[in-house]
Write a protein that holds these residues in place. Structure first.
Motif, mmCIF file in Angstrom:
data_model
loop_
_atom_site.group_PDB
_atom_site.id
_atom_site.type_symbol
_atom_site.label_atom_id
_atom_site.label_comp_id
_atom_site.label_asym_id
_atom_site.label_seq_id
_atom_site.Cartn_x
_atom_site.Cartn_y
_atom_site.Cartn_z
ATOM 1 N N VAL A 486 0.843 -1.203 0.000
ATOM 2 C CA VAL A 486 0.000 0.000 0.000
ATOM 3 C C VAL A 486 0.875 1.250 0.000
ATOM 4 O O VAL A 486 0.649 2.193 -0.771
ATOM 5 C CB VAL A 486 -0.945 -0.005 1.217
ATOM 6 C CG1 VAL A 486 -1.684 1.327 1.326
ATOM 7 C CG2 VAL A 486 -1.943 -1.148 1.114
ATOM 8 N N LEU A 487 1.891 1.272 0.861
ATOM 9 C CA LEU A 487 2.758 2.450 0.936
ATOM 10 C C LEU A 487 3.505 2.664 -0.374
ATOM 11 O O LEU A 487 3.632 3.801 -0.844
ATOM 12 C CB LEU A 487 3.752 2.284 2.094
ATOM 13 C CG LEU A 487 4.732 3.445 2.294
ATOM 14 C CD1 LEU A 487 3.989 4.743 2.567
ATOM 15 C CD2 LEU A 487 5.709 3.143 3.423
ATOM 16 N N TRP A 488 4.008 1.595 -0.976
ATOM 17 C CA TRP A 488 4.742 1.739 -2.229
ATOM 18 C C TRP A 488 3.852 2.319 -3.324
ATOM 19 O O TRP A 488 4.254 3.233 -4.055
ATOM 20 C CB TRP A 488 5.296 0.380 -2.657
ATOM 21 C CG TRP A 488 6.235 0.456 -3.817
ATOM 22 C CD1 TRP A 488 7.573 0.679 -3.778
ATOM 23 C CD2 TRP A 488 5.901 0.339 -5.209
ATOM 24 N NE1 TRP A 488 8.095 0.695 -5.052
ATOM 25 C CE2 TRP A 488 7.107 0.497 -5.944
ATOM 26 C CE3 TRP A 488 4.716 0.111 -5.898
ATOM 27 C CZ2 TRP A 488 7.132 0.427 -7.331
ATOM 28 C CZ3 TRP A 488 4.747 0.054 -7.288
ATOM 29 C CH2 TRP A 488 5.943 0.207 -7.987
ATOM 30 N N LEU A 489 2.640 1.820 -3.442
ATOM 31 C CA LEU A 489 1.720 2.319 -4.465
ATOM 32 C C LEU A 489 1.325 3.767 -4.189
ATOM 33 O O LEU A 489 1.216 4.579 -5.116
ATOM 34 C CB LEU A 489 0.474 1.430 -4.525
ATOM 35 C CG LEU A 489 0.708 0.011 -5.056
ATOM 36 C CD1 LEU A 489 -0.525 -0.857 -4.815
ATOM 37 C CD2 LEU A 489 1.048 0.034 -6.532
ATOM 38 N N ALA A 490 1.100 4.095 -2.914
ATOM 39 C CA ALA A 490 0.748 5.475 -2.574
ATOM 40 C C ALA A 490 1.893 6.429 -2.910
ATOM 41 O O ALA A 490 1.661 7.543 -3.389
ATOM 42 C CB ALA A 490 0.385 5.573 -1.095
ATOM 43 N N GLU A 491 3.118 6.007 -2.677
ATOM 44 C CA GLU A 491 4.260 6.860 -3.016
ATOM 45 C C GLU A 491 4.350 7.075 -4.522
ATOM 46 O O GLU A 491 4.703 8.156 -4.985
ATOM 47 C CB GLU A 491 5.560 6.238 -2.498
ATOM 48 C CG GLU A 491 5.673 6.198 -0.974
ATOM 49 C CD GLU A 491 5.891 7.572 -0.366
ATOM 50 O OE1 GLU A 491 5.853 8.583 -1.097
ATOM 51 O OE2 GLU A 491 6.088 7.633 0.857
ATOM 52 N N ARG A 492 4.036 6.042 -5.315
ATOM 53 C CA ARG A 492 4.078 6.210 -6.766
ATOM 54 C C ARG A 492 2.997 7.203 -7.212
ATOM 55 O O ARG A 492 3.237 8.053 -8.068
ATOM 56 C CB ARG A 492 3.866 4.860 -7.462
ATOM 57 C CG ARG A 492 4.875 3.782 -7.135
ATOM 58 C CD ARG A 492 6.250 4.042 -7.659
ATOM 59 N NE ARG A 492 7.015 5.006 -6.887
ATOM 60 C CZ ARG A 492 7.537 4.754 -5.675
ATOM 61 N NH1 ARG A 492 7.368 3.573 -5.114
ATOM 62 N NH2 ARG A 492 8.223 5.666 -5.037
ATOM 63 N N ALA A 493 1.781 7.084 -6.665
ATOM 64 C CA ALA A 493 0.719 8.023 -7.016
ATOM 65 C C ALA A 493 1.080 9.436 -6.565
ATOM 66 O O ALA A 493 0.784 10.420 -7.256
ATOM 67 C CB ALA A 493 -0.597 7.574 -6.380
ATOM 68 N N ARG A 494 1.754 9.544 -5.430
ATOM 69 C CA ARG A 494 2.114 10.859 -4.883
ATOM 70 C C ARG A 494 3.143 11.572 -5.748
ATOM 71 O O ARG A 494 3.258 12.796 -5.711
ATOM 72 C CB ARG A 494 2.653 10.656 -3.464
ATOM 73 C CG ARG A 494 2.821 11.918 -2.649
ATOM 74 C CD ARG A 494 2.935 11.562 -1.165
ATOM 75 N NE ARG A 494 3.460 12.681 -0.413
ATOM 76 C CZ ARG A 494 4.712 12.773 0.030
ATOM 77 N NH1 ARG A 494 5.544 11.767 -0.207
ATOM 78 N NH2 ARG A 494 5.119 13.804 0.712
ATOM 79 N N GLU A 495 3.906 10.838 -6.547
ATOM 80 C CA GLU A 495 4.864 11.475 -7.451
ATOM 81 C C GLU A 495 4.144 12.342 -8.481
ATOM 82 O O GLU A 495 4.700 13.330 -8.962
ATOM 83 C CB GLU A 495 5.708 10.412 -8.152
ATOM 84 C CG GLU A 495 6.670 9.673 -7.230
ATOM 85 C CD GLU A 495 7.406 8.557 -7.946
ATOM 86 O OE1 GLU A 495 7.186 8.410 -9.179
ATOM 87 O OE2 GLU A 495 8.174 7.834 -7.303
ATOM 88 N N PHE A 496 2.907 11.971 -8.843
ATOM 89 C CA PHE A 496 2.155 12.727 -9.843
ATOM 90 C C PHE A 496 1.306 13.826 -9.198
ATOM 91 O O PHE A 496 1.132 14.893 -9.787
ATOM 92 C CB PHE A 496 1.265 11.784 -10.648
ATOM 93 C CG PHE A 496 2.031 10.752 -11.422
ATOM 94 C CD1 PHE A 496 2.596 11.061 -12.644
ATOM 95 C CD2 PHE A 496 2.214 9.473 -10.929
ATOM 96 C CE1 PHE A 496 3.317 10.126 -13.360
ATOM 97 C CE2 PHE A 496 2.931 8.521 -11.628
ATOM 98 C CZ PHE A 496 3.490 8.848 -12.850
ATOM 99 N N ARG A 497 0.768 13.556 -7.987
ATOM 100 C CA ARG A 497 -0.040 14.563 -7.286
ATOM 101 C C ARG A 497 0.380 14.582 -5.826
ATOM 102 O O ARG A 497 -0.206 13.888 -4.989
ATOM 103 C CB ARG A 497 -1.529 14.254 -7.410
ATOM 104 C CG ARG A 497 -2.083 14.370 -8.824
ATOM 105 C CD ARG A 497 -3.592 14.242 -8.825
ATOM 106 N NE ARG A 497 -4.128 14.170 -10.166
ATOM 107 C CZ ARG A 497 -5.424 13.986 -10.442
ATOM 108 N NH1 ARG A 497 -6.296 13.846 -9.452
ATOM 109 N NH2 ARG A 497 -5.836 13.932 -11.697
ATOM 110 N N PRO A 498 1.388 15.382 -5.476
ATOM 111 C CA PRO A 498 1.915 15.357 -4.110
ATOM 112 C C PRO A 498 0.916 15.786 -3.051
ATOM 113 O O PRO A 498 1.044 15.384 -1.892
ATOM 114 C CB PRO A 498 3.101 16.341 -4.178
ATOM 115 C CG PRO A 498 3.450 16.444 -5.628
ATOM 116 C CD PRO A 498 2.166 16.263 -6.365
ATOM 117 N N ASP A 499 -0.095 16.584 -3.428
ATOM 118 C CA ASP A 499 -1.014 17.135 -2.436
ATOM 119 C C ASP A 499 -2.406 16.513 -2.495
ATOM 120 O O ASP A 499 -3.348 17.055 -1.903
ATOM 121 C CB ASP A 499 -1.137 18.654 -2.623
ATOM 122 C CG ASP A 499 0.208 19.351 -2.468
ATOM 123 O OD1 ASP A 499 0.991 18.917 -1.605
ATOM 124 O OD2 ASP A 499 0.463 20.321 -3.205
#
Length: 813
Positions: A486-499
């Motif tokens: 879950v954390l790994w996938l969330a970090e990948r999504a956060r690269e595109f939309r940090p906020d």
């Protein structure tokens, strides 16, 4: 006679000592796509791309480079080794042209044809193949720095590539890995790769791996043999790429002594049919300098002759002087050109959409779950938006056509348009540029949006599964891999939309559960002092909760700050060193200082002084009441590599990893100096190996604790080993050690261990029982490169941390 083999592929991905249940970014195994070059039909391609030392690369960048390597290989012709070389050269070129500067990556690419395996390697990646006669490595000798020292791709203009070829047999296993397994024992690797199945091999390799690892394990079997379907490589969903010959001469590849690898020949008829793609075997041509292309001829402008104005006199422009004219512009031609441009845009956009779709499908095959419904929805929305964009572009062309017809003067008698040259040229340039920028910007925004939605949906699904598995019982140990995913996938999504609030919530839940597993508590940090960018900080030392000292080993300077009454901030900050390298004190010149400590009373002229020790054995004492003093310790024929010191009562202890010894300096009775030669703390035949020790601390009862680079601790009393065992240690905790603080407060009696690998400060009892760990909450990356720690915890509840070039404060409770 060659035997046709197939491959079963498994992955091992470890981050921070934790196994992640997804393939590592940059790992790829694919069969030839339907449109592959004829020379590549039937080949299986494997590649692993990992960041070089000191390089940060996102998962998207590594996946893109791996896919680029596969696409170039499947689009290449000629020999297999040439195709592998082209794949790595393409990755090298892409890494050099990275948006944020050259990207250094390690890569190893392999191609399987029948029972022949070809390999190409650059950087720090390596391979290991177990065969009956022993283990074959690529490079052949992992212990030889000349063999392993290939520069990574993206470093320098000329990549260096190591090539190899192996003949395989069914049942054999191959490991491809980064440096996380580079130091593993050869026999242990061989034992793991001789396992009966892939799961058993993965389990043994996990025990051998370092705190971080990206690896591919491949088992070869006869073609058509039964096996796990999800481990069988699938045909590449992307179109192959054909790369033009390089325009520069690259350096020669590194090849074993038999540098000419004979490769399987195709049947005569097939070879003839594929002649354009696959040149006949033979020595591969060396790339040469590309010949410069002739420049296009300059545009020819038609100018009116420099004569008197026409008799009619109805052209004011002519009266002012000669005017440069462009050929006439026909509005019908402009509309036709607009239609053709729109059609080309439509084709380009559709091609880009197809490539994005196939890339997304490949990513989904490696994803934890399917997203068929989402894919259909995104495709429909994408088509609607594409139609809207193209309709808008056509409208823009039409409006421009009508506008030009309205504002441009009618053609003259000779069919020429009366428009100044600079205006016409500007319009001819600006209009296409504006349109291209708009289309490219829209395409890039859509690509980023689609990748975000992909990762976000996967993170949301994994989050829901993790919540369901965790139930209401806290943090069950068996759910840890799911929360790591879950954390790994969330970090990948956060690269595109940090906020993005939804992503941040999913990420926070994952961090909270992982902190529960790790018994970690988050604290808000305050930056007290920022030092030079390249600072190597040691200490800190705090006296009476007010005086704070920090050593910068790089510059050989000691700084002093004054804390407020609560110890939570500074009343004054000292940016000028109180002691520095090269300073003359008491007839001695300060050399390379390696540690500082506080001495209440001992072998110095005055009590309650800060002491600093350099590698020449010069001991400096600093006092705010009296002048600095210095003395020379006896070090001849003793010191080899001193790394740290500690104080017990009036005695001084120096940890010397080169001599495998702790030197103890005792002031003679009645003297205020350490004038005698040091005692050996360890005596007798059975002495410890201190070569990897990094720090030491001493308890008020005289127990010496020695911290090692791997995070382990050994305890001694009067030079004799004492029992020390970590208990209640969370999985993955304490992957490394950098600094040790022994809290001698009677109400505490704890050890604080600085672990830069997991970016955590761990607290244990003197016997080794884990109590908790500390990580930052408000500054997530603050604990990168942890180097020092001091606890003023019981009386004032204050903790001081050195990380990178900053000094931080946080509350213990």
């Amino acid at each position: 006679m060659t035997a046709e083999l197939q491959a079963f592929v498994h992955h091992l991905f470890i981050v921070g000592g934790r196994t992640i249940s997804i393939p590592p970014p940059g790992a790829l195994a694919e069969l030839a796509p339907p449109r592959a070059a004829r020379a590549r039909a039937g080949d299986t391609f494997f590649i692993l791309v990992t960041p070089g030392t000191g390089t940060h690369a996102t998962a998207a960048q590594l996946e893109e480079l791996a896919q680029l390597g596969a696409d170039v290989y499947f689009g290449s012709g000629g020999g297999i080794t040439g195709g592998l070389r082209e794949a790595l050269l393409a990755i090298h070129a892409r890494a050099l042209s990275s948006m944020h500067g050259p990207l250094h990556v390690n890569a190893i690419a392999l191609a399987l044809r029948d029972d022949q395996l070809y390999a190409a390697r650059a950087g720090g990646a390596f391979g290991a193949l177990v065969q009956p006669e022993g283990v074959h490595f690529l490079p052949a000798d992992r212990r030889d720095p000349l063999e392993i020292g290939l520069p990574p791709l993206g470093a320098g203009a000329e990549p260096e590539i190591d090539l190899a070829r192996f003949t395989l047999a069914p049942g054999q296993m191959l490991l491809v890995a980064d440096t996380g397994l580079f130091d593993a024992d050869d026999e242990a690797l061989a034992a793991a790769l001789r396992s009966a199945d892939l799961d058993a091999a993965i389990g043994q390799l996990k025990a051998l791996a370092g705190p971080s690892l990206s690896a591919i394990v491949i088992q070869f079997a006869p073609a058509g043999a039964p096996g796990p379907a999800h481990l069988v490589p699938q045909p590449s969903p992307r179109a192959p790429r054909q790369t033009p010959p390089p325009a520069v001469v690259f350096g020669p590849s590194r090849v074993p002594e038999a540098d000419s690898f004979p490769e399987p020949a195709m049947p005569a008829g097939e070879a003839a049919a594929s002649a354009p793609e696959s040149p006949p075997p033979g020595p591969e041509p060396q790339p040469v300098e590309a010949a410069p292309r002739p420049a296009p001829p300059p545009p020819v402008f038609r100018a009116r002759p420099h004569g008197p104005p026409p008799a009619s006199g109805d052209s004011p422009a002519s009266a002012a002087g000669p005017v440069l004219r462009l050929p006439g512009v026909d509005t019908g031609d402009l509309s036709a050109a607009a239609g053709r441009a729109a059609e080309r845009l439509r084709e380009t956009w559709q091609s880009a959409a197809d490539r994005a779709s196939t890339a997304a499908q490949a990513s989904r095959r490696r994803a934890p779950g399917g997203l068929t419904a989402l894919r259909a929805t995104v495709a429909r929305v994408g088509r609607r938006m594409l139609r809207a964009v193209l309709t808008g572009l056509l409208a823009i062309f039409d409006a421009l056509s009508r506008g030009l017809s309205a504002i441009l003067p009618e053609p003259g008698e000779e069919g020429q348009q009366g428009i100044p040259t600079n205006v016409a040229v500007s319009m001819a340039i600006i209009i296409p540029v504006v349109i291209v920028v708009a289309v490219v910007g829209f395409a890039l925004s859509q690509r980023g949006r689609s990748e975000f939605e992909e990762y976000y949906q996967r993170a949301r699904d994994a989050h829901a599964q993790a919540i369901e598995l965790s139930g209401t019982t806290g943090c069950p140990a068996n759910t840890r891999p799911k929360w790591e995913e879950v954390l790994w996938l969330a970090e990948r999504a956060r690269e595109f939309r940090p906020d993005d609030l939804n992503v941040l919530q999913i990420r926070a839940d994952a961090i909270n559960y992982l902190d529960c597993f790790d018994r970690v508590q988050r604290r808000d940090l305050t930056v007290l002092h920022e030092f030079g960018e390249q600072a190597d900080l040691a200490g800190p030392v705090v006296h009476n909760g007010v005086e704070l000292y920090v050593l910068d080993r790089r510059t050989g300077a000691i700084y002093h700050d004054t804390l407020n009454e609560t110890g939570t901030g500074l009343t004054s900050r000292g940016d000028t060193p109180i002691i520095r390298r090269g300073q003359a004190i008491g007839g001695f010149t300060v050399g390379e200082i390696f540690d500082i400590e506080w001495l209440r009373s001992g072998g110095t002229t005055h009590d309650n002084v800060l002491i600093a020790l350099d590698r020449n054995g010069v001991l400096i004492a600093h006092s705010w009441t009296f002048a600095e003093s210095a003395q020379q310790l006896v070090i001849e024929q003793r010191w080899v590599n001193p790394v740290a010191m500690a104080v017990f009562r009036e005695n001084l202890y120096v940890l010397d990893t080169g001599a495998n010894q702790i030197w103890r300096y005792v002031p003679p009775a009645g003297e205020r100096r350490y004038s005698n030669a040091p005692d050996e703390y360890f005596t007798g035949e059975d002495r410890p190996d201190l070569s990897d020790a990094v720090d030491l601390g001493i308890s008020e009862t005289g127990e010496v604790f020695v911290l090692f680079r791997d995070g382990t601790i050994q305890r001694y009393l009067s030079g004799k080993p004492q029992e020390f065992v970590y208990s209640l240690k969370p999985e993955g905790a304490l992957q490394s050690g950098r600094a040790l603080f022994v809290d001698n407060d009677r109400e505490a009696r704890t050890l604080f261990i600085v672990d830069p690998e997991t970016e955590t400060i761990y607290e244990t009892s003197w016997a080794g029982t884990f109590q908790r760990g500390f990580r930052p909450r408000n500054l997530p990356n603050a604990f990168e490169n942890l180097t020092g720690f001091y606890a003023d915890a019981v009386e004032r509840n204050n903790m001081y941390v050195l990380a990178g070039n900053k000094l931080y404060h946080f509350r213990r409770n």
